[in-house]
Write a protein that holds these residues in place. Structure first.
Motif, PDB file in Angstrom:
ATOM      1  N   GLU A  45     -33.025 -23.186 -23.012  1.00 22.55           N
ATOM      2  CA  GLU A  45     -32.437 -23.063 -21.685  1.00 22.55           C
ATOM      3  C   GLU A  45     -33.058 -21.895 -20.919  1.00 22.55           C
ATOM      4  O   GLU A  45     -33.406 -22.015 -19.738  1.00 22.55           O
ATOM      5  CB  GLU A  45     -30.925 -22.881 -21.807  1.00 22.55           C
ATOM      6  N   GLY A  46     -33.195 -20.763 -21.574  1.00 23.43           N
ATOM      7  CA  GLY A  46     -33.788 -19.598 -20.920  1.00 23.43           C
ATOM      8  C   GLY A  46     -35.249 -19.808 -20.567  1.00 23.43           C
ATOM      9  O   GLY A  46     -35.721 -19.397 -19.509  1.00 23.43           O
ATOM     10  N   TRP A  47     -35.981 -20.464 -21.483  1.00 21.88           N
ATOM     11  CA  TRP A  47     -37.395 -20.765 -21.250  1.00 21.88           C
ATOM     12  C   TRP A  47     -37.574 -21.649 -20.023  1.00 21.88           C
ATOM     13  O   TRP A  47     -38.399 -21.385 -19.152  1.00 21.88           O
ATOM     14  CB  TRP A  47     -37.960 -21.426 -22.507  1.00 21.88           C
ATOM     15  N   GLU A  48     -36.800 -22.728 -19.957  1.00 25.61           N
ATOM     16  CA  GLU A  48     -36.955 -23.675 -18.853  1.00 25.61           C
ATOM     17  C   GLU A  48     -36.505 -23.092 -17.518  1.00 25.61           C
ATOM     18  O   GLU A  48     -36.995 -23.505 -16.468  1.00 25.61           O
ATOM     19  CB  GLU A  48     -36.191 -24.961 -19.180  1.00 25.61           C
ATOM     20  N   ALA A  49     -35.589 -22.129 -17.565  1.00 25.19           N
ATOM     21  CA  ALA A  49     -35.099 -21.520 -16.339  1.00 25.19           C
ATOM     22  C   ALA A  49     -35.902 -20.301 -15.910  1.00 25.19           C
ATOM     23  O   ALA A  49     -35.618 -19.708 -14.855  1.00 25.19           O
ATOM     24  CB  ALA A  49     -33.631 -21.119 -16.522  1.00 25.19           C
ATOM     25  N   HIS A  50     -36.908 -19.919 -16.682  1.00 24.51           N
ATOM     26  CA  HIS A  50     -37.650 -18.685 -16.394  1.00 24.51           C
ATOM     27  C   HIS A  50     -38.322 -18.770 -15.021  1.00 24.51           C
ATOM     28  O   HIS A  50     -38.913 -19.789 -14.650  1.00 24.51           O
ATOM     29  CB  HIS A  50     -38.714 -18.454 -17.469  1.00 24.51           C
ATOM     30  N   ARG A  51     -38.218 -17.707 -14.277  1.00 27.13           N
ATOM     31  CA  ARG A  51     -38.770 -17.628 -12.917  1.00 27.13           C
ATOM     32  C   ARG A  51     -40.274 -17.925 -12.894  1.00 27.13           C
ATOM     33  O   ARG A  51     -40.823 -18.425 -11.897  1.00 27.13           O
ATOM     34  CB  ARG A  51     -38.517 -16.229 -12.359  1.00 27.13           C
ATOM     35  N   ALA A  52     -40.975 -17.675 -14.002  1.00 30.48           N
ATOM     36  CA  ALA A  52     -42.420 -17.875 -14.044  1.00 30.48           C
ATOM     37  C   ALA A  52     -42.806 -19.322 -13.757  1.00 30.48           C
ATOM     38  O   ALA A  52     -43.859 -19.587 -13.170  1.00 30.48           O
ATOM     39  CB  ALA A  52     -42.962 -17.453 -15.410  1.00 30.48           C
ATOM     40  N   TRP A  53     -41.978 -20.282 -14.179  1.00 25.05           N
ATOM     41  CA  TRP A  53     -42.337 -21.683 -13.966  1.00 25.05           C
ATOM     42  C   TRP A  53     -42.389 -22.024 -12.482  1.00 25.05           C
ATOM     43  O   TRP A  53     -43.257 -22.781 -12.033  1.00 25.05           O
ATOM     44  CB  TRP A  53     -41.354 -22.603 -14.695  1.00 25.05           C
ATOM     45  N   GLU A  54     -41.478 -21.463 -11.721  1.00 22.74           N
ATOM     46  CA  GLU A  54     -41.500 -21.687 -10.274  1.00 22.74           C
ATOM     47  C   GLU A  54     -42.780 -21.126  -9.657  1.00 22.74           C
ATOM     48  O   GLU A  54     -43.411 -21.763  -8.805  1.00 22.74           O
ATOM     49  CB  GLU A  54     -40.263 -21.043  -9.635  1.00 22.74           C
ATOM     50  N   VAL A  55     -43.172 -19.943 -10.115  1.00 25.17           N
ATOM     51  CA  VAL A  55     -44.410 -19.334  -9.621  1.00 25.17           C
ATOM     52  C   VAL A  55     -45.615 -20.197 -10.000  1.00 25.17           C
ATOM     53  O   VAL A  55     -46.501 -20.467  -9.176  1.00 25.17           O
ATOM     54  CB  VAL A  55     -44.571 -17.908 -10.193  1.00 25.17           C
ATOM     55  N   LEU A  56     -45.653 -20.653 -11.246  1.00 27.34           N
ATOM     56  CA  LEU A  56     -46.797 -21.432 -11.724  1.00 27.34           C
ATOM     57  C   LEU A  56     -46.884 -22.787 -11.032  1.00 27.34           C
ATOM     58  O   LEU A  56     -47.987 -23.262 -10.721  1.00 27.34           O
ATOM     59  CB  LEU A  56     -46.697 -21.614 -13.240  1.00 27.34           C
ATOM     60  N   ARG A  57     -45.776 -23.425 -10.766  1.00 29.50           N
ATOM     61  CA  ARG A  57     -45.811 -24.717 -10.070  1.00 29.50           C
ATOM     62  C   ARG A  57     -46.417 -24.584  -8.682  1.00 29.50           C
ATOM     63  O   ARG A  57     -47.048 -25.519  -8.181  1.00 29.50           O
ATOM     64  CB  ARG A  57     -44.402 -25.304  -9.981  1.00 29.50           C
TER      65      ARG A  57
END
Length: 275
Positions: free
Chosen positions: A229-241
């Motif tokens: 859950e924490g991994w998928e919600a990490h702010r980094a994914w939004e930046v990377l997308r």
């Protein structure tokens, strides 16, 4: 607020002032910088790099030990530097050389300072950040690796000086690229990263989060929460997308990393004692 541009500017100015007052600053060996420069030349030869690396026998010994560890998994023991360089390839050689040079920054500290835990974490973040970068097709994999390796070296200087702001300013003196000093300064504050360098810092931030939860260093961290859950919600994914062309689906990357974590931990611990 801690992450405002003005606050960061003031802290960096204070760090530069502090640097001017410190008599002995850690340095990257000159031969490492020369090797890095040569490796950026597409026409460089294996013999040139071999001769240059042999000028530093301590570094040569460390590189050979690291190459022969499970960190790089050669099929046979490599005794000669030239054959080790050929086995690694020039891109991986650059990683190995910086890994062996940077380790000296972790070798001393005041009472209660654990070099081995910090170094284990640094190597883990470097390897994990590079793996994620490769899977996402991010082109600057060496810079991501080096940024991961150095992202928490501020803890070393916190032990003696003033921490991350000091090291970020020191990074300029070492001629590190902006993306690497940004990772030192912003990997816990992605909203403050300059947009053009946000992807690289996001990769380091994500790797740092994963390695912390999987106890690669920092053994006291509580990982009782839901890691997926924490991994998928990490702010980094939004930046990377927003910055990476490849699909950024967190789940498969977590599954892969979970699958290799035991081997990665063993390789890192062996690499720690090789250098």
């Amino acid at each position: 607020m801690e992450g405002t541009p003005q606050n960061i500017f003031d802290r960096l100015n204070a760090a530069r002032t502090l640097m001017a007052e410190v008599d002995e600053l850690p340095t990257v060996p000159a031969v490492v910088l020369r090797i890095a420069g040569k490796l950026d030349d597409p026409d460089v030869s294996i013999d040139e790099i071999t001769d240059l690396l042999l000028q530093d026998q301590v570094l040569t010994t460390r590189v050979l030990r690291l190459v022969n560890s499970s960190f790089y998994c050669p099929l046979k023991h490599l005794d000669e530097l030239r054959e080790a360089i050929i086995y690694l390839g020039l891109d991986h050689l650059k990683e190995a050389v910086f890994t062996c040079a940077v380790v000296d920054l972790f070798k001393t500290g005041k009472e209660g300072f654990s070099r081995s835990l910090l170094w284990t974490h640094a190597l883990g973040v470097a390897k994990v950040a590079k793996i994620i970068a490769e899977r996402l097709g991010y082109p600057e994999t060496f810079n991501v690796y080096l940024a991961g390796l150095l992202h928490d070296v501020g803890a070393v200087f916190l032990n003696f000086f003033r921490g991350k702001d000091f090291l970020s300013s020191l990074g300029c003196r070492w001629h590190l690229q902006d993306g690497i000093t940004d990772a030192i300064l912003y990997h816990h504050n992605l909203d403050a990263v300059p947009p053009e360098r946000a992807a690289g810092v996001a990769l380091v931030s994500l790797a740092d989060w994963f390695c912390t939860r999987r106890k690669l260093g920092y053994e006291e961290i509580d990982d009782s929460g839901n890691i997926r859950e924490g991994w998928e919600a990490h702010r980094a994914w939004e930046v990377l997308r927003a910055r990476v062309a490849a699909p950024c689906e967190p789940g498969p990357h977590l599954d892969e990393l979970n699958g290799i974590i035991a081997g990665l931990r063993a390789a890192i611990l062996e690499g720690l004692y090789m250098v």
